[in-house]
Design an enzyme around this catalytic site. Structure first.
Site, PDB file in Angstrom:
ATOM      1  N   LYS A  71      26.460 -79.225  86.051  1.00 13.81           N
ATOM      2  CA  LYS A  71      25.162 -79.131  86.332  1.00 13.81           C
ATOM      3  C   LYS A  71      24.856 -79.604  87.947  1.00 13.81           C
ATOM      4  O   LYS A  71      25.824 -80.559  88.271  1.00 13.81           O
ATOM      5  CB  LYS A  71      23.859 -79.707  85.518  1.00 13.81           C
TER       6      LYS A  71
ATOM      7  N   ASP B 231      21.129 -86.748  80.315  1.00 12.21           N
ATOM      8  CA  ASP B 231      21.242 -85.301  80.749  1.00 12.21           C
ATOM      9  C   ASP B 231      21.598 -84.453  79.709  1.00 12.21           C
ATOM     10  O   ASP B 231      21.821 -83.232  79.539  1.00 12.21           O
ATOM     11  CB  ASP B 231      22.462 -85.519  81.590  1.00 12.21           C
TER      12      ASP B 231
END
Ligand code: C5P
Length: 296
Positions: A12, A140
């Site tokens: 990401k 995350d």
């Protein structure tokens, strides 16, 4: 019963990252925008009759710590324990996402193991035990488990607001040859703010276009982390000199990335920066769907 699943574990970037106040549990509240990209690790999860959890790793293993600390290993152990699976689990991890780069590689590997193992053990995607494992493993991990490719993140990153995917776009990604420790970056940021109150950040609306993203692109870690690592400043300055729509550091670093006007322009800039900096510079693309586990 299927016994082997293959799961792609994408990286990401943070298209926006504001760090708010420090909480009683030592973490910081965030206001962020996660976007999954097509740079991926690969995870294969296999059930065995017996034995504990085994993890083997191939690919770019530089910067990885001991196996028992690896998030992919811990994800398999934790979910097996939580659902009462008494057999063995073998995990094969192929690393391509650089470590300590702010790209969420370790977190994505953990989420891929949770998704693969859940599929093999018939645990539903929305089972609360999966979510609990993700939150315990790291800030995350819930994003990668969520199945969204674009989401706003609040709390310590685990409160997610999925957003409709934006059209696939090219990004030039530069990975300077340094590893940033997330905990160290938070400590440095907190130190730099010691004399001031936590910033208040206006609630950003969900972006509906890349122009909206460009207008809100910022990362609170940039000034402090670039002071600690001049290589990161050099990489960001080099991207900025080529006139991007926006250029940012991802997470707490070390990667920086930028969006240019087209795929062709991105390729031209990546080639020029590879020569100029001598560091890995790649053209990657934002994802529009999250790949699902496949039975292998
Ligand atoms: O959750 P994760 O293991 O990725 O976080 C690593 C470290 O980063 C934490 O131990 C904490 O020091 C810091 N952190 C934080 N606030 C967050 C996320 C991480 O202070 N929202």
């Amino acid at each position: 019963m299927s016994t082997r699943a293959r799961v792609s574990a994408p990286a990401k970037v943070n298209l926006r990252l504001h760090v708010l106040g420090r909480r009683a549990d030592g973490y910081h509240d965030l206001e962020t925008l996660f976007q999954a990209i097509d740079l991926s690790d690969e995870v294969v999860v296999e059930l065995r009759e017996s034995g504990g959890v085994e993890l083997s790793i191939c690919g770019d293993v530089s910067g990885l710590g001991p196996i028992a600390d690896n998030l992919a290993f811990r994800a398999a152990s934790r979910l097996a324990e939580r659902v009462g699976f008494g057999g063995g689990v073998a995990v094969e991890l192929t690393k391509r996402i650089p470590v300590g780069a702010g790209l969420g590689g370790g977190s994505s590997d953990a989420a891929a193991v949770l998704r693969g193992l859940a599929r093999l053990l018939d645990v539903a995607d929305d089972d609360l035990r999966l979510r609990a494992c993700a939150e315990e493993l790291g800030s995350d991990v819930p994003f990668f488990l969520s199945g969204s490719v674009l989401a706003r993140g609040g709390g310590r990153g685990e409160i997610l607001d999925p957003i409709d995917a934006l059209p696939a776009a090219a990004l030039v990604l530069v990975a300077p040859p340094v590893h940033v420790s997330t905990a160290q970056a938070y400590a440095a940021l907190a130190g730099s703010r010691a004399a001031t109150a936590a910033p208040s950040v206006p609630v950003a609306r969900a972006p509906r276009s890349w122009s909206d993203v460009a207008a809100g692109a910022s990362n609170d870690f940039e000034p402090v982390v670039m002071r600690m690592f001049p290589e990161i400043r050099r990489a960001l300055d080099a991207l900025t000199a080529h006139g991007p729509r926006f250029a940012l550091m991802s997470g707490s670093g070390a990667s920086v990335f930028a969006m240019f006007s087209s795929e062709e322009e991105s390729r031209r800039v990546a080639a020029a920066l590879s020569d100029e900096l001598g560091w890995p510079c790649h053209v990657v693309h934002t994802l529009v769907t999250m790949p699902k586990p496949r039975i292998a």
